[in-house]
Write an enzyme that holds these catalytic residues in place. Structure first.
Site, PDB file in Angstrom:
ATOM      1  N   GLN A 134      -7.537 -37.307 -13.727  1.00 58.87           N
ATOM      2  CA  GLN A 134      -6.327 -37.428 -12.903  1.00 58.87           C
ATOM      3  C   GLN A 134      -6.060 -38.868 -12.476  1.00 58.87           C
ATOM      4  O   GLN A 134      -4.915 -39.309 -12.448  1.00 58.87           O
ATOM      5  CB  GLN A 134      -6.459 -36.525 -11.677  1.00 58.87           C
ATOM      6  CG  GLN A 134      -6.287 -35.065 -12.043  1.00 58.87           C
ATOM      7  CD  GLN A 134      -7.328 -34.199 -11.374  1.00 58.87           C
ATOM      8  OE1 GLN A 134      -8.489 -34.556 -11.253  1.00 58.87           O
ATOM      9  NE2 GLN A 134      -6.903 -33.031 -10.935  1.00 58.87           N
ATOM     10  N   GLU A 191      -4.754 -22.062  -8.343  1.00 61.31           N
ATOM     11  CA  GLU A 191      -5.590 -22.788  -7.382  1.00 61.31           C
ATOM     12  C   GLU A 191      -5.411 -22.241  -5.960  1.00 61.31           C
ATOM     13  O   GLU A 191      -6.393 -22.051  -5.230  1.00 61.31           O
ATOM     14  CB  GLU A 191      -5.258 -24.279  -7.463  1.00 61.31           C
ATOM     15  CG  GLU A 191      -5.703 -24.877  -8.799  1.00 61.31           C
ATOM     16  CD  GLU A 191      -4.858 -26.033  -9.308  1.00 61.31           C
ATOM     17  OE1 GLU A 191      -5.054 -26.405 -10.485  1.00 61.31           O
ATOM     18  OE2 GLU A 191      -4.001 -26.548  -8.573  1.00 61.31           O
ATOM     19  N   HIS A 209       3.174 -26.032  -6.668  1.00 61.76           N
ATOM     20  CA  HIS A 209       4.051 -26.052  -7.843  1.00 61.76           C
ATOM     21  C   HIS A 209       3.702 -24.927  -8.793  1.00 61.76           C
ATOM     22  O   HIS A 209       2.531 -24.559  -8.940  1.00 61.76           O
ATOM     23  CB  HIS A 209       4.011 -27.404  -8.547  1.00 61.76           C
ATOM     24  CG  HIS A 209       2.669 -27.750  -9.123  1.00 61.76           C
ATOM     25  ND1 HIS A 209       2.271 -27.386 -10.379  1.00 61.76           N
ATOM     26  CD2 HIS A 209       1.626 -28.418  -8.596  1.00 61.76           C
ATOM     27  CE1 HIS A 209       1.062 -27.823 -10.600  1.00 61.76           C
ATOM     28  NE2 HIS A 209       0.634 -28.445  -9.539  1.00 61.76           N
ATOM     29  N   ASP A 267      -0.281 -33.379 -12.580  1.00 63.53           N
ATOM     30  CA  ASP A 267      -0.594 -34.650 -11.918  1.00 63.53           C
ATOM     31  C   ASP A 267       0.669 -35.480 -11.710  1.00 63.53           C
ATOM     32  O   ASP A 267       0.817 -36.164 -10.692  1.00 63.53           O
ATOM     33  CB  ASP A 267      -1.596 -35.461 -12.752  1.00 63.53           C
ATOM     34  CG  ASP A 267      -2.866 -34.682 -13.014  1.00 63.53           C
ATOM     35  OD1 ASP A 267      -3.196 -33.799 -12.194  1.00 63.53           O
ATOM     36  OD2 ASP A 267      -3.522 -34.944 -14.041  1.00 63.53           O
TER      37      ASP A 267
HETATM   38  P1  8BR Z   1      -0.583 -27.402 -13.652  1.00 61.46           P
HETATM   39  O1  8BR Z   1      -1.229 -27.753 -14.945  1.00 61.46           O
HETATM   40  O2  8BR Z   1      -1.171 -28.088 -12.468  1.00 61.46           O
HETATM   41  O3  8BR Z   1      -0.378 -25.926 -13.433  1.00 61.46           O
HETATM   42  O4  8BR Z   1       0.892 -28.037 -13.745  1.00 61.46           O
HETATM   43  C1  8BR Z   1       1.736 -27.618 -14.739  1.00 61.46           C
HETATM   44  C2  8BR Z   1       3.136 -27.593 -14.178  1.00 61.46           C
HETATM   45  O5  8BR Z   1       3.996 -28.114 -15.190  1.00 61.46           O
HETATM   46  C3  8BR Z   1       3.677 -26.192 -13.893  1.00 61.46           C
HETATM   47  O6  8BR Z   1       3.465 -25.838 -12.548  1.00 61.46           O
HETATM   48  C4  8BR Z   1       5.162 -26.316 -14.201  1.00 61.46           C
HETATM   49  O7  8BR Z   1       5.877 -26.538 -12.996  1.00 61.46           O
HETATM   50  C5  8BR Z   1       5.271 -27.546 -15.079  1.00 61.46           C
HETATM   51  N1  8BR Z   1       5.785 -27.269 -16.428  1.00 61.46           N
HETATM   52  C6  8BR Z   1       5.216 -26.606 -17.474  1.00 61.46           C
HETATM   53 BR1  8BR Z   1       3.558 -25.831 -17.500  1.00 61.46          BR
HETATM   54  N2  8BR Z   1       5.991 -26.542 -18.563  1.00 61.46           N
HETATM   55  C7  8BR Z   1       7.110 -27.198 -18.231  1.00 61.46           C
HETATM   56  C8  8BR Z   1       8.318 -27.475 -18.938  1.00 61.46           C
HETATM   57  N3  8BR Z   1       8.487 -27.070 -20.199  1.00 61.46           N
HETATM   58  N4  8BR Z   1       9.289 -28.172 -18.292  1.00 61.46           N
HETATM   59  C9  8BR Z   1       9.109 -28.596 -17.020  1.00 61.46           C
HETATM   60  N5  8BR Z   1       7.970 -28.350 -16.292  1.00 61.46           N
HETATM   61  C10 8BR Z   1       6.994 -27.667 -16.886  1.00 61.46           C
END
Ligand code: 8BR
Length: 453
Positions: free
Chosen positions: A112, A294, A341, A439
Site C-alpha cells: 500500500q 473488512e 467503500h 488504496d
Molecule cells: P478493495 O480492493 O479495497 O475492495 O477496493 C476495490 C474497490 O474498487 C471497490 O470497493 C470498488 O468501489 C472499486 N471498483 C472495482 Br472492484 N471495480 C471498479 C470499476 N470497474 N470501476 C470503478 N471502481 C471499481
C-alpha cells in the site's frame, strides 16, 4: 441530487487544492509485485519434473508455507482447481531462486505504501515520505519521478532523498503473482474462474519490519508532514504482532502529539487476534478506510455476528447495515472518521460536519474510475476524463434507502450526532485493472478532504 454537477465541482476543487498539501507520511509496506501469466504446457512440464504425485497432494490441501518446489507448484494448482486466490510465504531460498529464474511478465509497485507513494507523490505532486523496508535497485526503480522521499541517515543527520538516490543495495521483497484466466487447463483440471496465487518471497513486509531510520529519527522525519497514512498491519499474526505494534503505538503518540491526523488503511487481516489488537488502538487514529469484507470481519471480533453476516448478504451491500456497523465502530473506538467503500457507493461517518467530506469522496470515486479506465493515472488533470463514466444506476436504491432511514439530503445526513456522507460511484464497465483501486480510493479521499478545509 445533481450528482454530475457535484462530481464536476469536486474534481476542479481537487485539482486546485490537493497539490497544496505539504507532506504525507506513508508507513510501512512496500514491495515488488512480479506478475507471471501462467502457461499450461510450461506448468505441466514443471509439475512432471518436480514429481506429479507429490504436487497433486499439495493441490488438495495447501501447506502452511512454501519450503519446496513441489509445494509451490501444488499451491498454484490448488488455486487453479478452485479458481480461488491464495497467498503463502515462501520460506526456502532455493525456491525463491527457482521463482526468480521462472521469471515474470510484468513488474509492478506493490504494497500500500508503494502504491500510495506513486499516486500521491508521482501523480498528485504531494510530497510523501515513504517507509520502504528494503531499498533494492529493482524496488527503487519502481518509484515514479516526483516528490517521493525516503530518509537516509548520514553522520547522524537525516536527509530526505528519492528512493533511487538512496542507492541502497538491499534485498528485493518480491511477491510472485501467478495469474490464470477462467478455463485455464492443467492436466484434467480447469479453472472455474480467473484468479491468482501469490508466493511472497519477502521476510520484511510479512513481519512488518520497521527500519532503524524510522525508529531513531521519527520525530525529525515527521516535521515535514501534515498527514500520515498507515498500512501493512494485515500481515501480522499472533506470533509476530508484539514488537511492530509497540513501534506503531510509539509512532502514533508522536503523530498525535504534533496534531497530525493519521489514517489507517485497514486491509483484510486474517488473524482474529491481531484484528482485536488493531481495534484496541483504532481510537489513536483519526481515520480508517475499509470495504465490506473488512468491516464485516471487524463486526465479527466485536461480537456482532448478525451485523457481520448482514454486511455480506446483499449485493449491493445494505447501506443501513453499513451505517449501523460504522456507528458501533465509531462509538466503541472513538475514531473520528470512517470511510467505507464498496462496489457502487461510498459512505463516510465523521464526528464533524461539512460538504467537503462528501466532495472528497466524489474526488476519490473519480480517481478510482480513472484508474479502472486506464490502469494507471498519470496526472491529476487526467482524472477529469472519468467524468464521462456514468454514475452507477444501482446506487439510486441505496440513496433512496438512506433518504428514507436518515433523511439524507444532497448526500448528507445527521445520524446520532455524527455526519453521514454518501456518494454513488462511477463504475467502469470493462476495467483495465482493479489492482490498488482500494488504496487509490482511500488515500485520495483522505488527502482530498484535508486539502478542502
Ligand atoms: P478493495 O480492493 O479495497 O475492495 O477496493 C476495490 C474497490 O474498487 C471497490 O470497493 C470498488 O468501489 C472499486 N471498483 C472495482 Br472492484 N471495480 C471498479 C470499476 N470497474 N470501476 C470503478 N471502481 C471499481
Amino acid at each position: 441530487v445533481e450528482w454530475e454537477s457535484l462530481y464536476g465541482n469536486a474534481i476542479e476543487k481537487a485539482i486546485k487544492s490537493v497539490p497544496k498539501v505539504k507532506g504525507v507520511l506513508l508507513g510501512y509496506n512496500t514491495n515488488i509485485d512480479a506478475i507471471k501469466y501462467l502457461d499450461s504446457r510450461d506448468l505441466e512440464e514443471r509439475i512432471e519434473r518436480a514429481g506429479k504425485e507429490e504436487v497433486l497432494r499439495y493441490s488438495e490441501k495447501l501447506p502452511e508455507k512454501i519450503s519446496s518446489i513441489q509445494q509451490l507448484l501444488g499451491s498454484i494448482l490448488w488455486s487453479v482447481r478452485r479458481g480461488k486466490a491464495a497467498e503463502l510465504f515462501v520460506e526456502s531460498c532455493p525456491v525463491r531462486f527457482y521463482m526468480k529464474r521462472w521469471g515474470w511478465d510484468e513488474l509492478r509497485m506493490g504494497g500500500q505504501v508503494g502504491i500510495m507513494a506513486n499516486l500521491l507523490g508521482g501523480v498528485y505532486g504531494v510530497p510523501v515520505i515513504a517507509h520502504v523496508p528494503q531499498i533494492s535497485r529493482l524496488q527503487a526503480s519502481l518509484f515514479l519521478d516526483g516528490p517521493i522521499y525516503v530518509p537516509k541517515v548520514e553522520d547522524g543527520k537525516v536527509k530526505l532523498v528519492h528512493p533511487r538516490e538512496f542507492q541502497g543495495d538491499e534485498e528485493s521483497c518480491i511477491h510472485f503473482i501467478y495469474e490464470f484466466p477462467k478455463g485455464f487447463k492443467v492436466f484434467e483440471f480447469e479453472a472455474p474462474r480467473e484468479n491468482r496465487f501469490i508466493g511472497a518471497a519477502d521476510d520484511y513486509n510479512t513481519n512488518l519490519f520497521v527500519r532503524d531510520e524510522f525508529k531513531e529519527t521519527f520525530g525529525e522525519i515527521v516535521k515535514n508532514v501534515q498527514l500520515a497514512i498507515i498500512s501493512g498491519l494485515q500481515a501480522l499474526t499472533k506470533e509476530t504482532y508484539r514488537e511492530p505494534m509497540e513501534i506503531i503505538k510509539a509512532h502514533l503518540e508522536v503523530l498525535n502529539e504534533k496534531g497530525i491526523p493519521v489514517h489507517l488503511e485497514f486491509a483484510f487481516t486474517p488473524d482474529e487476534f491481531v484484528r482485536k489488537e488493531i481495534l484496541k488502538i483504532l481510537g489513536e487514529f483519526y481515520s480508517v478506510g475499509l470495504n465490506e469484507v473488512e468491516l464485516s470481519s471487524i463486526m465479527e471480533v466485536m461480537g456482532e455476528r448478525k451485523l457481520a453476516e448482514k454486511l455480506l448478504a446483499n449485493d449491493p451491500v445494505d447501506p443501513i447495515a453499513v451505517t449501523e456497523a460504522m456507528l458501533k465502530l465509531a462509538k466503541e473506538t472513538g475514531v473520528k472518521r470512517i470511510h467505507f467503500h464498496t462496489y457502487g457507493y461510498y459512505l463516510a461517518l465523521t464526528e464533524y460536519k461539512g460538504e467537503h467530506v462528501r466532495d472528497a469522496l466524489l474526488f476519490a470515486a473519480l480517481a478510482a474510475a480513472a484508474k479502472a479506465m486506464k490502469g494507471n493515472i498519470t496526472s491529476l488533470e487526467e482524472i477529469r476524463e472519468a467524468l464521462s463514466v456514468p454514475v452507477n444506476e444501482k446506487a439510486k436504491q441505496i440513496e433512496e434507502a438512506l433518504i428514507k432511514e436518515y433523511g439524507l439530503e444532497n448526500g448528507i445526513a445527521e445520524v446520532e450526532g455524527y455526519q453521514l456522507a454518501f456518494v454513488p460511484t462511477k463504475i467502469v464497465a470493462k476495467p483495465k485493472s482493479t489492482v490498488g483501486i482500494g488504496d487509490t480510493i482511500s488515500s485520495s479521499a483522505f488527502v482530498g478532504e484535508f486539502s478542502f478545509t
